[in-house]
Scaffold this active site. Structure first.
Site, PDB file in Angstrom:
ATOM      1  CB  SER A 149      13.376  33.642  28.217  1.00 24.14           C
ATOM      2  OG  SER A 149      13.911  32.335  28.098  1.00 24.14           O
ATOM      3  CE1 TYR A 163       8.917  32.204  31.083  1.00 23.58           C
ATOM      4  CE2 TYR A 163      10.397  30.629  30.050  1.00 23.58           C
ATOM      5  CZ  TYR A 163      10.205  31.767  30.806  1.00 23.58           C
ATOM      6  OH  TYR A 163      11.291  32.468  31.285  1.00 23.58           O
TER       7      TYR A 163
HETATM    8  P1  NDP Z   1      12.763  33.269  40.345  1.00 23.78           P
HETATM    9  O1  NDP Z   1      11.671  32.251  40.399  1.00 23.78           O
HETATM   10  O2  NDP Z   1      13.986  33.059  41.145  1.00 23.78           O
HETATM   11  O3  NDP Z   1      12.176  34.715  40.689  1.00 23.78           O
HETATM   12  C1  NDP Z   1      10.973  35.154  40.130  1.00 23.78           C
HETATM   13  C2  NDP Z   1      10.574  36.471  40.764  1.00 23.78           C
HETATM   14  O4  NDP Z   1       9.326  36.888  40.175  1.00 23.78           O
HETATM   15  C3  NDP Z   1      10.361  36.341  42.253  1.00 23.78           C
HETATM   16  O5  NDP Z   1      10.835  37.506  42.895  1.00 23.78           O
HETATM   17  C4  NDP Z   1       8.845  36.243  42.367  1.00 23.78           C
HETATM   18  O6  NDP Z   1       8.416  36.800  43.586  1.00 23.78           O
HETATM   19  C5  NDP Z   1       8.400  37.139  41.222  1.00 23.78           C
HETATM   20  N1  NDP Z   1       7.022  36.868  40.803  1.00 23.78           N
HETATM   21  C6  NDP Z   1       6.549  35.754  40.180  1.00 23.78           C
HETATM   22  N2  NDP Z   1       5.226  35.875  39.992  1.00 23.78           N
HETATM   23  C7  NDP Z   1       4.863  37.079  40.509  1.00 23.78           C
HETATM   24  C8  NDP Z   1       3.628  37.768  40.635  1.00 23.78           C
HETATM   25  N3  NDP Z   1       2.470  37.261  40.192  1.00 23.78           N
HETATM   26  N4  NDP Z   1       3.629  38.995  41.211  1.00 23.78           N
HETATM   27  C9  NDP Z   1       4.773  39.527  41.680  1.00 23.78           C
HETATM   28  N5  NDP Z   1       5.971  38.925  41.596  1.00 23.78           N
HETATM   29  C10 NDP Z   1       5.999  37.713  41.019  1.00 23.78           C
HETATM   30  O7  NDP Z   1      13.120  33.370  38.797  1.00 23.78           O
HETATM   31  P2  NDP Z   1      14.209  34.229  37.997  1.00 23.78           P
HETATM   32  O8  NDP Z   1      14.893  35.196  38.880  1.00 23.78           O
HETATM   33  O9  NDP Z   1      15.014  33.293  37.219  1.00 23.78           O
HETATM   34  O10 NDP Z   1      13.233  34.980  36.978  1.00 23.78           O
HETATM   35  C11 NDP Z   1      13.362  36.354  36.659  1.00 23.78           C
HETATM   36  C12 NDP Z   1      13.023  36.542  35.204  1.00 23.78           C
HETATM   37  O11 NDP Z   1      14.007  35.878  34.404  1.00 23.78           O
HETATM   38  C13 NDP Z   1      11.679  35.968  34.773  1.00 23.78           C
HETATM   39  O12 NDP Z   1      11.025  36.872  33.914  1.00 23.78           O
HETATM   40  C14 NDP Z   1      12.054  34.698  34.017  1.00 23.78           C
HETATM   41  O13 NDP Z   1      11.079  34.358  33.062  1.00 23.78           O
HETATM   42  C15 NDP Z   1      13.363  35.135  33.392  1.00 23.78           C
HETATM   43  N6  NDP Z   1      14.244  34.048  32.966  1.00 23.78           N
HETATM   44  C16 NDP Z   1      14.819  33.182  33.872  1.00 23.78           C
HETATM   45  C17 NDP Z   1      15.662  32.172  33.443  1.00 23.78           C
HETATM   46  C18 NDP Z   1      16.324  31.211  34.363  1.00 23.78           C
HETATM   47  O14 NDP Z   1      16.883  30.196  33.892  1.00 23.78           O
HETATM   48  N7  NDP Z   1      16.349  31.461  35.660  1.00 23.78           N
HETATM   49  C19 NDP Z   1      15.943  31.986  32.011  1.00 23.78           C
HETATM   50  C20 NDP Z   1      15.337  32.964  31.145  1.00 23.78           C
HETATM   51  C21 NDP Z   1      14.516  33.936  31.621  1.00 23.78           C
HETATM   52  P3  NDP Z   1       7.407  36.096  44.642  1.00 23.78           P
HETATM   53  O15 NDP Z   1       7.653  34.633  44.602  1.00 23.78           O
HETATM   54  O16 NDP Z   1       7.785  36.750  45.931  1.00 23.78           O
HETATM   55  O17 NDP Z   1       6.056  36.513  44.168  1.00 23.78           O
END
Ligand code: NDP
Length: 279
Positions: A149, A163
Protein backbone atom coordinates in the site's frame (compact mmCIF):
# COMPACT_ATOMS: atom_id res chain seq x y z
CA UNK A 1 -7.41 -19.86 -23.69
CA UNK A 2 -4.13 -18.43 -25.09
CA UNK A 3 -2.49 -15.50 -23.33
CA UNK A 4 0.62 -14.41 -21.51
CA UNK A 5 -0.14 -16.75 -18.58
CA UNK A 6 -0.86 -19.81 -20.71
CA UNK A 7 0.41 -22.93 -18.95
CA UNK A 8 0.93 -21.06 -15.65
CA UNK A 9 -0.66 -21.89 -12.31
CA UNK A 10 -1.33 -19.00 -9.93
CA UNK A 11 -2.51 -18.82 -6.31
CA UNK A 12 -4.12 -15.45 -5.58
CA UNK A 13 -4.90 -14.88 -1.91
CA UNK A 14 -7.81 -12.64 -0.98
CA UNK A 15 -9.45 -13.35 -4.33
CA UNK A 16 -12.98 -13.71 -3.00
CA UNK A 17 -13.44 -9.96 -3.46
CA UNK A 18 -11.91 -6.65 -4.57
CA UNK A 19 -8.43 -6.47 -6.08
CA UNK A 20 -7.84 -10.23 -5.71
CA UNK A 21 -11.05 -11.16 -7.55
CA UNK A 22 -10.14 -8.84 -10.42
CA UNK A 23 -6.62 -10.29 -10.52
CA UNK A 24 -7.97 -13.84 -10.66
CA UNK A 25 -10.24 -12.82 -13.54
CA UNK A 26 -7.42 -11.13 -15.46
CA UNK A 27 -4.99 -14.01 -14.96
CA UNK A 28 -7.62 -16.57 -16.01
CA UNK A 29 -8.60 -14.54 -19.09
CA UNK A 30 -4.92 -14.48 -20.02
CA UNK A 31 -4.59 -18.25 -19.80
CA UNK A 32 -3.61 -19.05 -16.20
CA UNK A 33 -5.12 -21.77 -14.07
CA UNK A 34 -5.99 -19.99 -10.84
CA UNK A 35 -6.63 -20.90 -7.24
CA UNK A 36 -9.15 -18.52 -5.74
CA UNK A 37 -9.30 -18.20 -1.98
CA UNK A 38 -10.75 -16.29 0.96
CA UNK A 39 -12.80 -17.08 4.05
CA UNK A 40 -16.33 -16.17 2.96
CA UNK A 41 -18.22 -18.86 1.01
CA UNK A 42 -20.63 -16.19 -0.24
CA UNK A 43 -17.84 -13.99 -1.59
CA UNK A 44 -16.07 -17.01 -3.11
CA UNK A 45 -19.30 -17.86 -4.91
CA UNK A 46 -19.27 -14.29 -6.30
CA UNK A 47 -15.81 -14.87 -7.78
CA UNK A 48 -16.89 -18.25 -9.15
CA UNK A 49 -19.82 -16.59 -10.92
CA UNK A 50 -17.60 -13.80 -12.27
CA UNK A 51 -15.18 -16.37 -13.73
CA UNK A 52 -17.98 -18.41 -15.32
CA UNK A 53 -19.57 -15.22 -16.72
CA UNK A 54 -16.18 -14.34 -18.24
CA UNK A 55 -16.20 -17.69 -20.09
CA UNK A 56 -13.60 -19.42 -17.89
CA UNK A 57 -14.36 -23.16 -17.63
CA UNK A 58 -14.49 -24.75 -14.16
CA UNK A 59 -11.50 -26.92 -15.12
CA UNK A 60 -9.30 -23.78 -15.13
CA UNK A 61 -9.93 -22.68 -11.59
CA UNK A 62 -10.04 -24.05 -8.08
CA UNK A 63 -11.78 -22.52 -5.09
CA UNK A 64 -10.37 -23.12 -1.61
CA UNK A 65 -12.07 -21.60 1.44
CA UNK A 66 -9.30 -20.85 3.93
CA UNK A 67 -8.18 -18.38 6.58
CA UNK A 68 -4.75 -17.33 5.34
CA UNK A 69 -3.59 -16.54 8.89
CA UNK A 70 -3.83 -20.20 9.90
CA UNK A 71 -1.20 -22.80 9.21
CA UNK A 72 -3.85 -25.32 8.15
CA UNK A 73 -5.39 -22.78 5.75
CA UNK A 74 -2.02 -22.07 4.13
CA UNK A 75 -1.20 -25.79 3.87
CA UNK A 76 -4.52 -26.71 2.27
CA UNK A 77 -4.21 -23.86 -0.25
CA UNK A 78 -0.86 -25.17 -1.46
CA UNK A 79 -1.72 -28.88 -1.23
CA UNK A 80 -5.04 -28.55 -3.06
CA UNK A 81 -3.46 -26.45 -5.81
CA UNK A 82 -0.72 -29.04 -6.34
CA UNK A 83 -3.24 -31.89 -6.30
CA UNK A 84 -5.43 -30.19 -8.91
CA UNK A 85 -2.89 -28.47 -11.19
CA UNK A 86 0.43 -30.30 -10.43
CA UNK A 87 2.64 -27.24 -9.92
CA UNK A 88 2.69 -23.58 -8.85
CA UNK A 89 4.21 -20.76 -10.95
CA UNK A 90 2.86 -17.60 -9.34
CA UNK A 91 1.85 -16.54 -5.82
CA UNK A 92 0.03 -13.25 -5.33
CA UNK A 93 -0.02 -12.41 -1.61
CA UNK A 94 -2.98 -10.04 -1.82
CA UNK A 95 -5.11 -10.82 1.27
CA UNK A 96 -4.87 -7.92 3.68
CA UNK A 97 -6.85 -5.38 5.64
CA UNK A 98 -6.72 -2.54 8.10
CA UNK A 99 -8.46 -4.34 10.97
CA UNK A 100 -10.36 -1.95 13.25
CA UNK A 101 -9.66 -1.94 16.98
CA UNK A 102 -12.37 -3.99 18.72
CA UNK A 103 -12.74 -1.29 21.40
CA UNK A 104 -12.68 1.55 18.82
CA UNK A 105 -9.41 2.90 20.20
CA UNK A 106 -7.38 5.03 17.81
CA UNK A 107 -3.82 6.29 17.49
CA UNK A 108 -1.23 5.12 19.96
CA UNK A 109 -4.03 3.81 22.20
CA UNK A 110 -4.93 1.06 19.74
CA UNK A 111 -4.65 -2.28 21.52
CA UNK A 112 -1.81 -4.74 21.22
CA UNK A 113 -4.29 -7.41 20.13
CA UNK A 114 -5.14 -5.16 17.16
CA UNK A 115 -1.43 -4.84 16.39
CA UNK A 116 -1.08 -8.64 16.48
CA UNK A 117 -4.09 -9.24 14.20
CA UNK A 118 -2.94 -6.64 11.67
CA UNK A 119 0.62 -7.99 11.59
CA UNK A 120 -0.55 -11.59 11.37
CA UNK A 121 -2.69 -10.96 8.32
CA UNK A 122 -0.58 -8.41 6.42
CA UNK A 123 2.93 -9.65 7.24
CA UNK A 124 3.15 -13.00 9.02
CA UNK A 125 0.88 -14.85 6.59
CA UNK A 126 3.02 -13.56 3.70
CA UNK A 127 6.20 -14.76 5.42
CA UNK A 128 4.67 -18.18 6.07
CA UNK A 129 3.30 -18.54 2.54
CA UNK A 130 6.69 -17.53 1.11
CA UNK A 131 8.48 -20.17 3.21
CA UNK A 132 5.98 -22.89 2.32
CA UNK A 133 5.80 -22.15 -1.39
CA UNK A 134 9.54 -21.65 -1.90
CA UNK A 135 10.39 -25.25 -2.97
CA UNK A 136 7.50 -25.29 -5.43
CA UNK A 137 8.40 -21.95 -7.03
CA UNK A 138 12.07 -22.96 -7.16
CA UNK A 139 11.02 -25.86 -9.43
CA UNK A 140 9.14 -23.60 -11.83
CA UNK A 141 11.35 -20.46 -11.51
CA UNK A 142 8.24 -18.72 -10.30
CA UNK A 143 7.17 -15.25 -9.28
CA UNK A 144 5.71 -13.69 -6.12
CA UNK A 145 3.81 -10.42 -6.10
CA UNK A 146 2.92 -8.94 -2.72
CA UNK A 147 0.15 -6.37 -2.43
CA UNK A 148 1.29 -3.60 -0.13
CA UNK A 149 0.00 0.00 0.00
CA UNK A 150 1.09 3.60 -0.27
CA UNK A 151 0.58 3.74 3.51
CA UNK A 152 3.99 2.03 3.63
CA UNK A 153 5.66 5.20 2.37
CA UNK A 154 7.35 7.59 4.78
CA UNK A 155 4.47 9.63 6.13
CA UNK A 156 2.39 9.02 9.24
CA UNK A 157 -1.17 7.75 9.76
CA UNK A 158 -2.25 9.05 13.14
CA UNK A 159 -5.51 7.15 13.64
CA UNK A 160 -4.45 3.65 12.59
CA UNK A 161 -0.72 3.21 13.11
CA UNK A 162 -0.47 -0.59 12.80
CA UNK A 163 -1.70 -1.06 9.23
CA UNK A 164 0.96 1.30 7.75
CA UNK A 165 3.52 -0.31 10.03
CA UNK A 166 2.56 -3.73 8.67
CA UNK A 167 2.72 -2.66 5.02
CA UNK A 168 6.10 -0.96 5.56
CA UNK A 169 7.34 -4.22 7.09
CA UNK A 170 5.95 -6.08 4.07
CA UNK A 171 7.90 -3.83 1.69
CA UNK A 172 11.11 -4.37 3.63
CA UNK A 173 10.51 -8.13 3.80
CA UNK A 174 9.98 -8.11 0.04
CA UNK A 175 13.41 -6.55 -0.53
CA UNK A 176 15.16 -9.08 1.72
CA UNK A 177 13.25 -12.06 0.32
CA UNK A 178 13.95 -10.86 -3.22
CA UNK A 179 17.72 -11.06 -2.73
CA UNK A 180 17.50 -14.44 -1.03
CA UNK A 181 15.12 -16.07 -3.50
CA UNK A 182 16.53 -14.80 -6.78
CA UNK A 183 19.42 -17.24 -6.25
CA UNK A 184 16.79 -19.94 -6.91
CA UNK A 185 15.27 -18.05 -9.82
CA UNK A 186 12.25 -16.79 -7.85
CA UNK A 187 11.37 -13.10 -8.21
CA UNK A 188 9.55 -11.11 -5.51
CA UNK A 189 8.05 -7.62 -5.99
CA UNK A 190 5.21 -5.51 -4.62
CA UNK A 191 2.41 -3.37 -5.95
CA UNK A 192 1.49 -0.46 -3.66
CA UNK A 193 -2.05 0.78 -4.37
CA UNK A 194 -3.55 4.09 -3.32
CA UNK A 195 -7.32 4.48 -2.81
CA UNK A 196 -9.11 1.66 -4.66
CA UNK A 197 -12.87 1.02 -4.70
CA UNK A 198 -13.23 -2.36 -3.01
CA UNK A 199 -14.54 -3.75 0.26
CA UNK A 200 -11.46 -2.36 1.99
CA UNK A 201 -12.93 0.88 3.37
CA UNK A 202 -16.08 -0.89 4.54
CA UNK A 203 -14.14 -3.47 6.53
CA UNK A 204 -11.66 -0.90 7.88
CA UNK A 205 -14.32 1.53 9.10
CA UNK A 206 -17.51 -0.47 9.56
CA UNK A 207 -19.30 2.00 7.26
CA UNK A 208 -22.05 0.78 4.92
CA UNK A 209 -21.34 0.01 1.26
CA UNK A 210 -23.12 3.24 0.25
CA UNK A 211 -21.17 5.38 2.72
CA UNK A 212 -17.93 3.77 1.54
CA UNK A 213 -18.79 4.49 -2.09
CA UNK A 214 -19.42 8.12 -1.12
CA UNK A 215 -15.96 8.18 0.47
CA UNK A 216 -14.41 6.82 -2.75
CA UNK A 217 -16.37 9.35 -4.86
CA UNK A 218 -15.47 12.29 -2.60
CA UNK A 219 -11.80 11.30 -2.61
CA UNK A 220 -11.83 11.01 -6.38
CA UNK A 221 -13.38 14.47 -6.71
CA UNK A 222 -10.69 16.04 -4.55
CA UNK A 223 -7.59 16.85 -6.62
CA UNK A 224 -5.61 17.51 -3.45
CA UNK A 225 -6.12 13.85 -2.57
CA UNK A 226 -6.11 12.08 -5.97
CA UNK A 227 -4.84 14.31 -8.79
CA UNK A 228 -5.96 11.93 -11.57
CA UNK A 229 -9.56 12.78 -10.59
CA UNK A 230 -11.04 9.44 -9.56
CA UNK A 231 -10.51 6.66 -7.05
CA UNK A 232 -8.78 3.58 -8.45
CA UNK A 233 -10.65 0.52 -9.60
CA UNK A 234 -9.51 -3.07 -8.93
CA UNK A 235 -8.48 -3.56 -12.57
CA UNK A 236 -5.88 -0.78 -12.26
CA UNK A 237 -4.11 -2.81 -9.59
CA UNK A 238 -4.70 -6.19 -11.26
CA UNK A 239 -2.88 -4.94 -14.37
CA UNK A 240 0.15 -3.86 -12.32
CA UNK A 241 0.17 -7.23 -10.53
CA UNK A 242 0.02 -9.03 -13.89
CA UNK A 243 2.95 -6.98 -15.18
CA UNK A 244 5.11 -8.01 -12.21
CA UNK A 245 3.97 -11.65 -12.37
CA UNK A 246 4.75 -11.92 -16.08
CA UNK A 247 8.43 -12.68 -16.53
CA UNK A 248 8.44 -11.66 -20.19
CA UNK A 249 7.33 -8.16 -19.18
CA UNK A 250 9.37 -7.61 -16.04
CA UNK A 251 12.20 -10.14 -15.74
CA UNK A 252 14.82 -7.63 -14.63
CA UNK A 253 12.62 -6.00 -11.95
CA UNK A 254 13.34 -7.62 -8.58
CA UNK A 255 12.46 -6.52 -5.04
CA UNK A 256 10.79 -3.31 -6.23
CA UNK A 257 7.55 -1.47 -5.48
CA UNK A 258 5.22 -0.27 -8.19
CA UNK A 259 3.04 2.53 -6.83
CA UNK A 260 -0.40 2.69 -8.47
CA UNK A 261 -2.21 5.59 -6.80
CA UNK A 262 -3.36 8.18 -9.36
CA UNK A 263 -0.60 10.50 -8.12
CA UNK A 264 -1.81 10.56 -4.48
CA UNK A 265 1.57 10.00 -2.87
CA UNK A 266 3.17 12.89 -4.77
CA UNK A 267 0.80 15.49 -3.34
CA UNK A 268 1.62 17.41 -0.19
CA UNK A 269 -1.10 19.21 1.77
CA UNK A 270 0.57 22.54 1.07
CA UNK A 271 0.01 22.04 -2.66
CA UNK A 272 -3.72 22.60 -2.18
CA UNK A 273 -2.94 26.04 -0.72
CA UNK A 274 -0.79 27.19 -3.62
CA UNK A 275 -2.50 28.69 -6.65
CA UNK A 276 -0.57 28.39 -9.87
CA UNK A 277 -0.54 31.43 -12.18
CA UNK A 278 -2.46 30.81 -15.42
CA UNK A 279 -0.32 30.84 -18.56
P1 NDP B 1 -11.25 -6.20 0.09
O1 NDP B 1 -11.69 -6.00 1.50
O2 NDP B 1 -12.18 -5.88 -1.01
O3 NDP B 1 -10.72 -7.69 -0.11
C1 NDP B 1 -9.87 -8.28 0.83
C2 NDP B 1 -9.67 -9.75 0.48
O4 NDP B 1 -8.81 -10.33 1.47
C3 NDP B 1 -10.98 -10.51 0.49
O5 NDP B 1 -10.97 -11.46 -0.55
C4 NDP B 1 -10.94 -11.21 1.85
O6 NDP B 1 -11.63 -12.43 1.78
C5 NDP B 1 -9.45 -11.48 2.01
N1 NDP B 1 -9.07 -11.71 3.40
C6 NDP B 1 -9.07 -10.81 4.42
N2 NDP B 1 -8.69 -11.42 5.56
C7 NDP B 1 -8.45 -12.72 5.24
C8 NDP B 1 -8.05 -13.86 5.99
N3 NDP B 1 -7.80 -13.81 7.31
N4 NDP B 1 -7.90 -15.04 5.34
C9 NDP B 1 -8.16 -15.13 4.02
N5 NDP B 1 -8.55 -14.09 3.26
C10 NDP B 1 -8.69 -12.91 3.88
O7 NDP B 1 -9.93 -5.31 -0.03
P2 NDP B 1 -8.94 -5.02 -1.25
O8 NDP B 1 -9.26 -5.85 -2.43
O9 NDP B 1 -8.86 -3.57 -1.41
O10 NDP B 1 -7.57 -5.50 -0.58
C11 NDP B 1 -6.60 -6.27 -1.27
C12 NDP B 1 -5.23 -5.82 -0.83
O11 NDP B 1 -5.02 -4.47 -1.27
C13 NDP B 1 -5.00 -5.81 0.67
O12 NDP B 1 -3.73 -6.33 0.97
C14 NDP B 1 -5.07 -4.33 1.04
O13 NDP B 1 -4.32 -4.06 2.20
C15 NDP B 1 -4.47 -3.72 -0.21
N6 NDP B 1 -4.78 -2.30 -0.42
C16 NDP B 1 -6.06 -1.87 -0.67
C17 NDP B 1 -6.33 -0.53 -0.88
C18 NDP B 1 -7.68 0.00 -1.16
O14 NDP B 1 -7.88 1.24 -1.11
N7 NDP B 1 -8.65 -0.83 -1.50
C19 NDP B 1 -5.25 0.47 -0.82
C20 NDP B 1 -3.93 -0.08 -0.60
C21 NDP B 1 -3.73 -1.41 -0.40
P3 NDP B 1 -12.77 -12.93 2.82
O15 NDP B 1 -13.52 -11.74 3.28
O16 NDP B 1 -13.56 -13.88 1.99
O17 NDP B 1 -11.99 -13.62 3.89
Amino acid sequence: MPGRFSGKVAIITGSSFGIGRETALLFAKEGAKVTVTGRSEERLEGTRRALIDAGIPESKFLIVAADITTSSGQDSLIAETLKRFGKIDILVNNAGASIPDSKKRTGVNQGIETYEQVMKLNVQSVIEMTQKIRPHLAKTKGDIVNVSSIVALSFGWARTPYYPLAKAALDQYTRSAAIDLISEGIRVNTVNPGVVQTGFHESATGLSADASQKFYDDMGNNPSAIPIGFSGRPEHIAKAIAFLADRDSSEYIIGQNIIADGCTSLVLGIHSQISHPKK
